[in-house]
Scaffold this motif. Sequence first.
Motif, mmCIF file in Angstrom:
data_model
loop_
_atom_site.group_PDB
_atom_site.id
_atom_site.type_symbol
_atom_site.label_atom_id
_atom_site.label_comp_id
_atom_site.label_asym_id
_atom_site.label_seq_id
_atom_site.Cartn_x
_atom_site.Cartn_y
_atom_site.Cartn_z
ATOM 1 N N ASP A 218 -2.276 -2.798 0.296
ATOM 2 C CA ASP A 218 -1.291 -3.583 1.060
ATOM 3 C C ASP A 218 0.116 -3.020 0.885
ATOM 4 O O ASP A 218 0.898 -2.957 1.849
ATOM 5 C CB ASP A 218 -1.319 -5.047 0.608
ATOM 6 N N MET A 219 0.446 -2.606 -0.344
ATOM 7 C CA MET A 219 1.786 -2.071 -0.587
ATOM 8 C C MET A 219 1.979 -0.718 0.085
ATOM 9 O O MET A 219 3.064 -0.426 0.623
ATOM 10 C CB MET A 219 2.043 -1.960 -2.097
ATOM 11 N N ARG A 220 0.948 0.107 0.102
ATOM 12 C CA ARG A 220 1.047 1.381 0.821
ATOM 13 C C ARG A 220 1.239 1.137 2.315
ATOM 14 O O ARG A 220 2.041 1.822 2.974
ATOM 15 C CB ARG A 220 -0.197 2.233 0.571
ATOM 16 N N ALA A 221 0.507 0.176 2.850
ATOM 17 C CA ALA A 221 0.629 -0.145 4.271
ATOM 18 C C ALA A 221 2.026 -0.661 4.597
ATOM 19 O O ALA A 221 2.557 -0.406 5.688
ATOM 20 C CB ALA A 221 -0.417 -1.176 4.671
ATOM 21 N N GLY A 222 2.634 -1.374 3.649
ATOM 22 C CA GLY A 222 3.969 -1.910 3.860
ATOM 23 C C GLY A 222 5.081 -0.958 3.464
ATOM 24 O O GLY A 222 6.264 -1.297 3.616
ATOM 25 N N GLY A 223 4.712 0.214 2.930
ATOM 26 C CA GLY A 223 5.706 1.202 2.547
ATOM 27 C C GLY A 223 6.448 0.895 1.268
ATOM 28 O O GLY A 223 7.515 1.468 1.006
ATOM 29 N N THR A 224 5.897 0.002 0.433
ATOM 30 C CA THR A 224 6.578 -0.383 -0.812
ATOM 31 C C THR A 224 5.941 0.205 -2.063
ATOM 32 O O THR A 224 6.462 0.005 -3.163
ATOM 33 C CB THR A 224 6.624 -1.922 -0.940
#
Length: 286
Positions: A218-224
């Motif tokens: 999820d964080m990779r998808a959100g760029g975080t």
Amino acid sequence: MTTVPLAPPRRLLEFTLDGAPVRVPEGATILDACRAAGTDVPTLCHGDTLTPKNACRLCVVEVEGARTLAPACSRRAEPGMVVRTDTARTRHSRKVVLELLASSVDLSTTPGAAEWIKEYGAEPDRFGPEARRLGEEPRVDNDLYVREYDKCVLCYKCVDACGDQWQNSFAISVTGRGFDARIAVEHDGPLTESACVYCGNCVEVCPTGALSFKREFDMRAGGTWDEAAQTETTTVCAYCGVGCNLTLHVQDNEIVKVTSPHDNPVTHGNLCIKGRFGFQHVQNRV
């Protein structure tokens, strides 16, 4: 109390590695010797807690007198052998392997892949877009980890970790043959309907990010997702008395994933579902 098996010290044997004499314990592999000598040999399928599978063929080296290149991860060192790790033949072989892998699967989250492609001058694009093997969406069917088969290089490490080498759940296997070969659970169905016990040991050994924590996905998808900003703290799991070691990966004062030291005599990198995924009680999550 941890039981430490005692055995007679292994005798040392000597051979030549890239023109220099090296000494390693009897039973060591060429890859062991390379790493001890500080020689960089790329590998994807090798796992320090698993039996070598010889799947990726990135670690091939040249052994004097041998007809074919040898996989350094499984070839045992022998007294007097002469090994070369950086010849035109080994570099060409690694270049082609990298081209075949990078043209057929997504290596964007594979540690070291981009550097290796540049170092060996690999040109994956020369095979064209038709070389893509699967082209399917990530499988998000549970709250713990995600399967992205577009990133899978068929190294079989997850199969071994789930099978007789560690977990003995046998939830993961290989289905299909040839270009249709792929990693799957029973009947290629949802993870929630399989024999998976969610220990996450398959995620621990995956070298490409084909298996990843749901939080990381999820964080990779959100760029975080930012590994450079993460800290690691090793502690002891508090759920039971086994004494498993946990390495907490923390970003922005929040635990984003849990791994385990591979050199720990209790866990050898393996955990249960509670140790690997049950950390929400120590932090405030909305």
